[in-house]
Design a protein around this motif. Sequence first.
Motif: not given
Length: 467
Positions: A233-251
């Motif tokens: 609903x925020x506008x169909x925003x597809x994450x940039x390449x490597x985004x979730x890999x980098x976020x998960x490392x922080x978490x």
Amino acid sequence: MTPPRNSNAARDIANVLHPYTDAKAHLQNGPLVITRGKGVKIYDEQGKEYIEALAGLWCASLGFDNERLVKAATDQMRKLPFYHSFTAKSHEPMIDLAEMLIERAPAPMSKVFFGNSGSEANDSALKMIWYMNNALGRPKKKKVFARLKAYHGITLAAASLTGLPANHKLFDAPIAGGRFCHVGTPHHYHEAKPGETEEAFATRLAEELEARIIEEGGAEECAAFWAEPVMGAGGVIVPPKTYFEKVQAVLKKYDMLFVADEVICGFGRTGNYWGSLTFNIQPDILVCAKALSSSYLPISAVMVNEKVFQGIAEGSHTVGTWGHGFTYSGHPVAAAVAIETLKIYDETNLIAHAAEVGAHMQAELRKRFTDHPIVGEVRGVGLIGAIELSSDKAARKPIDPAKKAGARLCKLGEENGVILRAMINDSMGFSPPLVITKQEVNEMLDRVGKSLDALAVELRRESIAAV
């Protein structure tokens, strides 16, 4: 135009308070009354046909006339129309469905809790996390992170996770107390710096997330991160390449849980069974709804891994009960419909079909609309996409909100036989039923193109008149 007295529209105006509607304007404009559906199409009171480009609300995956789901509901209504799951009561449809979901999960999961909507599911997941940390002697580990423009529902806690202004204004949301933290939107088109690659943008967002976690108390106070694989609903925003890999490392560094909100993305929408598979997410908690039953009946699910379950088990043993649940949690009729839905996905190989037709839709969206004079960006993956309207393509500038371009395009779409939805920055979403064919995609986009051309003419005339 005033609806005829005693018409459905007039009775609606007199009696119904609609979600996501300007209530005052509705007194004058009234509703579009839908009477039936067939396949990917719906029909209004006058018999006019529309292609449903959003599958209702991202959800009617099997279209609007699946007889197997009707039969599943009818058969279960005759056998056991209702029973609850409180105080260790159970029934076969709930047990079967939980087992099926765990078998299909994108990461190892331990237990399933059922609710009635995505909002309830996200509320439940939040309560689980707070409960777990209290039970484990970590009373300060309560802060949760979500993204600006995220949508996680509209119950009070879920609305606090949501990062959209309309869900906060006048509602006193987010809930006071400083437990809800919102970080940057992973939208390269608008948020990246000049010349910044997707990978560099992803690195910056991960670094900003880590800085905010440290600011909010680090591992001692920060508990979880919520994310839709593709923001809906925020506008169909597809994450940039490597985004979730980098976020998960922080978490992982700060011992924070990842909650994957698969309410829209789950069950084939992104071209894989789960959006988590599309973007290499390993969630600790997974929330799903909508296509779980093709939305023929309300049902949602929260899957939790063993770590989360053990925290809940420990707390409930200390207290004597886990004091959370809904009367209709795991409702046998809704569960039976969901079971049949998952069987249909498997037996018809619908996920592969969605991937194939989704690739066609993405190609057609770009071919038809990338160079359109009032389209700034075309984006999406699988059978979810969007076109964002723009008054200056080079500057990536939105159309003046006073023009109400998105709402007008929706109205033109209705005139041309397609149901659209306008979102933030006049982004028009596409999320048709997963059963849609390539030919129906082409027909849908023909109607959208005709509507878009008509809007461009109107806006050009208005600009000339203003001069």
